[in-house]
Structure formats: structure tokens, C-alpha cells
Write an enzyme that holds these catalytic residues in place. Structure first.
Site, PDB file in Angstrom:
ATOM      1  N   GLU A 295       0.817  -1.208   0.000  1.00  0.00           N
ATOM      2  CA  GLU A 295       0.000   0.000   0.000  1.00  0.00           C
ATOM      3  C   GLU A 295       0.857   1.267   0.000  1.00  0.00           C
ATOM      4  O   GLU A 295       0.580   2.219  -0.723  1.00  0.00           O
ATOM      5  CB  GLU A 295      -0.899  -0.021   1.253  1.00  0.00           C
ATOM      6  CG  GLU A 295      -1.608   1.276   1.526  1.00  0.00           C
ATOM      7  CD  GLU A 295      -3.091   1.160   1.244  1.00  0.00           C
ATOM      8  OE1 GLU A 295      -3.703   0.294   1.875  1.00  0.00           O
ATOM      9  OE2 GLU A 295      -3.606   1.913   0.412  1.00  0.00           O
ATOM     10  N   ASP A 296       1.933   1.269   0.795  1.00  0.00           N
ATOM     11  CA  ASP A 296       2.624   2.533   1.069  1.00  0.00           C
ATOM     12  C   ASP A 296       4.034   2.656   0.505  1.00  0.00           C
ATOM     13  O   ASP A 296       4.690   3.664   0.719  1.00  0.00           O
ATOM     14  CB  ASP A 296       2.713   2.757   2.600  1.00  0.00           C
ATOM     15  CG  ASP A 296       1.340   2.958   3.207  1.00  0.00           C
ATOM     16  OD1 ASP A 296       0.448   3.370   2.457  1.00  0.00           O
ATOM     17  OD2 ASP A 296       1.174   2.695   4.408  1.00  0.00           O
TER      18      ASP A 296
END
Ligand code: MN
Length: 721
Positions: free
Chosen positions: A74-75
Site C-alpha cells: 500500500e505505502d
């Protein structure tokens, strides 16, 4: 830092290689390098703490490694494939699952929220470990919530209270549930929370001394009889105290059992032995003893609970359980997770977590998100009542459930054939509210012709309501179509529109598609059985109208009214009745008997509302005869173009195709149906009522004669009302 986690894991799991944990940590450390948390800490502290929470639940190394990696996709710049190449498919799949859940935006919008929950349940079905990681992720975010802006704090807190804590509860993971609730309370009701913390702290010392003396006495007696036991005082969570004060409307000083005494023993036999000792030492409060060993909760929780009056007259709660039960009560599903390769993750829990399986079934069945949300709210969040089948199996249902809910919980076949119920051997009505411990026996009949629509009002759980609606959907298709059409037309009128303008066939088709229905017939049918509300459909129809006529919402009403006027005028202009000796008088046809041309009629001069026209055999005729001065002679004029409402009631033996035959005859006679209703009596007679738009009594009588020839019809008559 990592060594602390490794030590924790090796304490409960020394057989699996720890390398995967080390590699995952290194990978995540590198991936998140340079990123910071709101708190100013390095980002890696978050996945590291998530891993710690998972280790506290004694989970396997694969799950913990996935926990360490849960935010990487996700990051950071790394992708699903990178994780898969490095750690294999299983870990990549878990990370992917958590990533997908992470994209769910919290919203107060009900439909969106329902959609999120649905995704969560699908994730559970795929692999329950995805949810365990998500719960750990959320718990750590709640622990560090103070660094977030205030608006986010409230949002996260209510989402945690409404969704994550209940899920943790249903999965039996009480350690996470309690901490989440206390943390959420702190941000949702800060004033009450800190007051409570303060009060509990003040009372703590006095309370602890008291509990310690109780524990001492217990320890001695239990030791005397030779039972091996661990005894501890367990402070109750702030949220549970808060809830108790709120629910029972008590002040803090009225809450005594701030601490429960917990006895953990080796065997089930020892549980009951310890219970005996507790009850000989102190007097139990009647009605407070609960045997969750014989009758485990749906989340597998087992324990004996009792509340006794302590040495100084203050009540306290005692929980007794084995170590095995203790583990289950703390870790829930996590304690029972078996990691067998290539095995469907849910099958192990099929028996134990029936509610989970059911939720998954429902989310397949229920296409309307709002309906799904309602189902969840009622069936996931409410308290339960436990009842028995005649064979002694425990069935859990939402509080206030009825025998109908019980019947459908057993099997929809039982529900559909249900004709009555016995509670503890005694016959009860179907709206009886089940009590804990009731033995419920459902009386079925092979001749039963399915559920009654009234059951929708009696049933408590949405599971039941869905099953009943499904039955109507399937079995009563033709009736639903008619019913739905009528409901829609009525709703259109209620909104002040003309149906000919708003209910355009091509728009109906478009709207049907928007609700993922195959045809307009299906759309009517959905409204008929209650799957969609008429209002939902009307709103969409208005959208279509707006699109075509390019008008704003507020203009629609005016626009429609304009179009509608000619129709109204026509109806008013020729009533078809002449009042003797008076011209130009306001005429109304009485609703009590709906006269039609050809009927013998009389006029009644009302107070300020003109002359009302009644049939000579009107059920209220006697009343009017009391006031002969108000009666006036009237007669039908020759040419009447208008139509009149007539009520017709049909009684028949219910059978398939009956309604179709009736409506075909009406259609062939070119008569409009203004409204329609039908019900089935207890003895399985169908009673069908129509309000028909007809021209004169001759036409009506012809129609009635045709009806009487239909097979199975017992009686046809003009109804009084
Ligand atoms: Mn996270």
C-alpha cells in the site's frame, strides 16, 4: 528491537523457523525507510507492533510475517509480485488481502459502510488470517490515535466501536475486543471516560484489598479439596462498566463488581468442583448463574459464571474455566486456527462458527447492500437468546426472536411448513418472545402453504425475513408483480404525480437494470415482495424524468402537475348523475358502497360537501334513513363516459395460476384495476379484493359471472367496503 518479538514467539512456538520473521522485518525496514508516523516515530514501529499483537495471540510465523509486511504494498514502491517472489504465495496473498481492506474508506453513508463490511466478510471467507492482521493493525492505530487530528479520531473510534470490536467479539478474541472498546470510548465520550478512570482509580485500592481477601479464602478451601487452581482478580473493562451504568441507569457508586474473580483449573470436573466451593462460601444471587460450559456461546466462549454476595455484603462475579477454555476466551478463533496446507480455511470452523458461515451465505444471497447492512446490524451486534431444540441442541437467536425465527433458523423448509409452536410443551402463539432456556418445538404440516406476510412483522432476525421474502419472491411471482405495480402507482399518486407521465415503460426498464433486475416484471415483483421500496424506485424514475426533460428537482412537481391537469378536469366534469330539482351541485360517490350506473341509488345532502350518492343497499343506509329531510332523489343520466370504482371480492381455493386467470378476464373485459390485495386465511382460502374501474352495473355483473366460472372460485361479490 526485533529480538524482543523473536523471544515472544519462541516462547509458544519453537518448532517453526524464525528466519521468515527476520527476513520480513528486514524487507519492511528497507521498504518503509524514511517514512514517519504521525507521532514522529519511524514507520517500521507500526508493522512491528502489529506483529507483536499477532504474537500475543500466539499466531503462526506466516501470519506474523504478513503482519510485518502488511503496509508494504500500500505505502511503498514494492508490489504484490515483489512480496510473492521474496516470500511466496501464502504471505503475498495475506498482504494483498489486508491491502484491499485498507482501501475501504470509512463513511457514515450506510450503503458504503455495508459494502465495506461485505468486503470484510469476503476476506474472512478467503482466509480468516487477513481479518486477524486487520484487527491487529486497527488495534495499534487505536493505541496511537492521539497523534491524529480530532476529526479522524472520532471517525476511527466510531468505526472501531461499530465494526471492528463487534467482529473481534464474534471471533471470540476478547483481549482485542476489550482494548478496542476502551480506546474507542476514550475518543467518543472523553468526558465520561476520564471521569470513570478517575473514579475507578480512587476505589481501586480499597477494592483490591477486598478482592485479595476473597481470593485468599478461596485459595485455602480449593487447596483443601485438592483442586489445582490459578485464582486472580480481573478488573472489568471501562467500557463494560460504562455500558452497565448506561444500560441499567446506575450511578458509579451503584456498580459493585468492578473486579471479577477468575478461577482457572485443569479439568471440566474441577470447574464444577470449584463452583460448589464458591457457593458454599458465599450465597449466590439467583438467576445470575450461567453455564457456558454446557452451553457455549456462538463464539466458542466457555466458562461458568456466578455472582455471589461477598463477606461484606457486596456482590462480585466469579468466572470458572479450564486453561483450554481460557485460551479460547482470550484468543477466540486465533486459538483454534489450524494451519493445514491446501485446506479451505473455513471448513475447520464450520461447526464452531456457524454465524460466520451464515453471514457468508447471506452476503451471497442479499444483493441489496442496505438490506445486508440491516441484517448485520441485527444479527451481528445484538444480544442473543439461547433456546433448545426438543433434542437438546442449543440454538442462538437475536433477543426478542419468535418461534418463526427459530423455525427458519433450523431450516427454511421447517419455517415454510410451520403452522404452530410449543414452548416447554405448551402451545403458544407465533409472536411469543423466546426466553433463555426455552425448549422450542415447531409444529409443521405437510399441507401448509408457505409463510404468511404477517410473519414479516413478527419475525425478529433479518435472516428470517429474508427467507420469508425469498419464498414470496419465488412462489408468488404473479401476485408480487400485481402488488408491486399497485404499490408503485399508489406511491406515484402520493407524491402528486400522474402515473402515465412518470411510469414510462422505457424508464422502468432502465431503472430495473440499475437495480440489477432482468425485467420490468422483476422490478414490479421486487416491490411486491418488499425487496425494494416503492419510494426507492420512484426516486430513480424521477432521475430519468430529469434527464429527459432537463429540469431541476424542485421544478418536477410543478411540471408534472401541469401535465396532469387535463386528466383531473375530465373526471370532475361528468359525474353521470342528475339530482332532482337542483342543477350544478357538487356530487360525490360514497366510498362506503361505490355505486355504479345501473345501481339503485339515492342522494344524501352532506354538511358542506355537496350530495353524496349511495346505493339503496348501502351498508350504512339505515343511518341515513334517520334523517329523511336530508335524502334526495337522484337518477343516472343516460350518457356516462366516466368510470366508477367498484369493489369486488373473490374467495377461492388457492392454487397456482389462479391470479393470472382472474386478471386475464379483467384485461379482456378492458377494465382497469385500481387497486388489488390478497391474503390467505388460516384454512388456506385465498381472499382477493379488487377495486375496478367500470362503466356500469351491467358490465360489472357480466364480469362477476365470468369469474364464477373459474375453477376453484367459491364466491364472488361486491364487497361492502
Ligand atoms: Mn497498518
Amino acid at each position: 528491537m526485533l529480538q524482543k518479538l523473536i523471544d515472544k514467539i519462541e516462547k509458544y512456538n519453537s518448532s517453526d523457523s524464525i528466519t521468515v520473521i527476520k527476513n520480513a522485518y528486514e524487507f519492511a525496514y528497507k521498504a518503509h525507510n524514511g517514512q514517519k508516523r504521525q507521532s514522529g516515530d519511524d514507520y517500521i514501529t507500526h508493522p512491528y507492533e502489529v506483529a507483536n499483537i499477532l504474537a500475543d495471540l500466539n499466531l503462526d510465523n506466516v501470519t506474523i510475517a504478513a503482519g510485518i509486511l502488511h503496509d508494504v504494498v500500500e505505502d511503498t514502491i514494492y508490489t504484490y509480485d515483489d512480496i510473492k517472489d521474496e516470500f511466496g504465495e501464502e504471505i503475498a496473498m495475506l498482504v494483498d488481502g489486508v491491502t484491499k481492506l485498507g482501501k475501504l474508506e470509512y463513511t457514515t453513508k450506510e450503503e458504503q459502510q455495508a459494502e465495506n463490511l461485505r468486503k470484510m466478510f469476503i476476506a474472512m471467507a478467503k482466509d480468516i488470517r487477513v481479518i486477524l492482521i486487520k484487527l491487529a493493525d486497527r488495534l495499534h492505530n487505536m493505541r496511537t490515535l492521539k497523534y491524529m487530528p480530532e476529526k479522524n479520531q472520532r471517525e476511527k473510534a466510531s468505526e472501531t466501536m461499530e465494526i471492528y470490536a463487534p467482529i473481534a467479539h464474534r471471533l471470540g478474541i476478547s483481549t482485542i475486543k476489550w482494548e478496542m472498546e476502551d480506546l474507542a470510548l476514550r475518543y467518543l465520550e472523553p468526558k465520561e471516560y476520564y471521569e470513570l478512570v478517575d473514579k475507578v482509580a480512587k476505589k481501586r485500592q480499597e477494592r483490591e484489598e477486598y478482592i485479595n481477601s476473597v481470593i485468599e479464602q478461596l485459595r485455602e478451601r480449593i487447596h483443601d479439596v485438592g483442586i489445582e487452581a490459578h485464582i486472580e482478580g480481573r478488573p472489568k473493562s471501562f467500557y463494560s462498566i460504562y455500558r452497565k451504568m448506561f444500560k441499567q441507569n446506575k450511578s458509579f457508586d451503584q456498580i459493585f463488581d468492578l473486579t471479577a474473580v477468575r478461577i482457572i483449573v485443569e479439568t471440566v470436573k474441577d470447574c464444577y468442583g470449584a463452583l460448589g466451593i464458591v457457593h458454599t462460601l458465599w450465597k449466590p444471587i439467583p438467576g445470575r448463574f450461567k453455564d457456558y460450559i454446557a452451553m457455549p456461546k456462538p463464539n466458542m466462549y466457555q466458562s461458568l459464571h456466578t455472582t455471589v454476595i461477598g463477606p461484606d455484603g457486596q456482590p462480585f462475579e466469579v468466572q470458572i474455566r479450564t486453561w483450554e477454555m481460557h485460551r479460547t476466551s482470550e484468543f477466540g478463533i486465533a486459538a483454534h486456527w489450524k494451519y493445514k496446507e491446501g485446506k479451505d480455511s473455513l471448513t475447520d470452523f464450520d461447526e464452531k462458527f456457524t454465524w460466520l458461515r451464515q453471514m457468508l451465505e447471506w452476503q451471497n444471497e442479499i444483493k441489496d447492500t442496505r438490506e445486508f447492512m440491516e441484517t448485520l446490524k441485527i444479527d451481528l451486534l445484538v444480544d442473543e437468546v439461547y433456546v433448545f431444540t426438543p433434542k437438546g441442541d442449543v440454538i442462538d437467536l437475536p433477543v426478542d426472536s419468535t418461534p418463526i425465527d427459530f423455525a427458519y433458523k433450523i431450516h427454511s423448509h421447517i419455517g415454510n411448513k410451520c403452522v404452530g409452536a410449543k414452548i416447554n410443551g405448551r402451545i403458544v402463539t407465533l409472536d411469543y418472545k423466546l426466553q433463555n432456556g426455552d425448549i422450542v418445538e415447531i409444529i409443521t404440516s405437510a399441507n401448509a402453504n408457505g409463510p404468511s406476510r404477517d410473519w414479516l412483522k413478527i419475525a425478529k432476525s433479518n435472516h428470517t425475513k429474508n427467507k420469508i421474502r425469498q419464498w414470496f419472491k419465488k412462489e408468488k411471482k404473479e401476485e408480487n408483480v400485481l402488488k408491486g405495480r399497485e404499490l408503485l402507482e399508489r406511491e406515484v399518486k402520493r407524491h402528486g404525480y400522474a402515473s402515465s407521465i412518470l411510469l414510462k415503460p422505457e424508464w422502468l426498464e432502465t431503472v430495473a437494470k440499475k437495480f440489477s433486475l432482468h425485467s420490468v416484471e422483476d422490478l414490479y415483483s421486487s416491490v411486491g415482495y418488499g425487496g425494494l421500496s416503492a419510494n426507492q424506485v420512484i426516486l430513480r424514475m424521477k432521475e430519468e424524468y430529469k434527464k429527459v426533460f432537463k429540469v431541476e428537482d424542485k421544478d418536477i412537481v410543478a411540471e408534472l402537475e401541469k401535465l396532469q391537469k387535463p386528466e383531473i378536469k375530465k373526471k370532475i366534469s361528468s359525474t353521470g348523475v342528475k339530482v332532482k330539482g337542483i342543477d350544478n351541485v357538487m356530487i360525490r360517490f360514497a366510498r362506503c358502497c361505490n355505486p355504479v350506473p345501473g345501481d339503485e341509488v339515492f342522494g344524501y345532502i352532506t354538511k358542506g360537501r355537496g350530495v353524496s350518492i349511495h346505493r339503496k343497499n348501502c351498508p350504512n343506509a339505515n343511518e341515513f334513513l334517520q334523517e329523511p329531510e336530508r335524502l334526495i332523489e337522484v337518477e343516472w343520466s343516460e350518457a356516462t363516459k366516466s368510470s366508477y370504482n367498484a369493489d369486488v371480492e373473490i374467495r377461492a381455493y388457492d392454487r397456482k395460476g389462479l391470479l393470472v386467470e382472474i386478471t386475464t378476464i379483467i384485461d379482456e373485459s378492458k377494465i382497469n384495476i385500481n387497486s388489488f390485495s390478497s391474503r390467505t386465511t388460516k384454512d388456506r382460502m385465498a381472499i382477493i379484493s379488487f377495486v375496478l374501474e367500470i362503466h356500469d352495473v351491467e358490465q360489472l355483473n357480466k364480469l362477476i359471472r365470468k369469474f364464477k366460472k373459474i375453477e376453484g372460485i367459491v364466491d364472488v361479490f361486491r364487497s361492502k367496503q
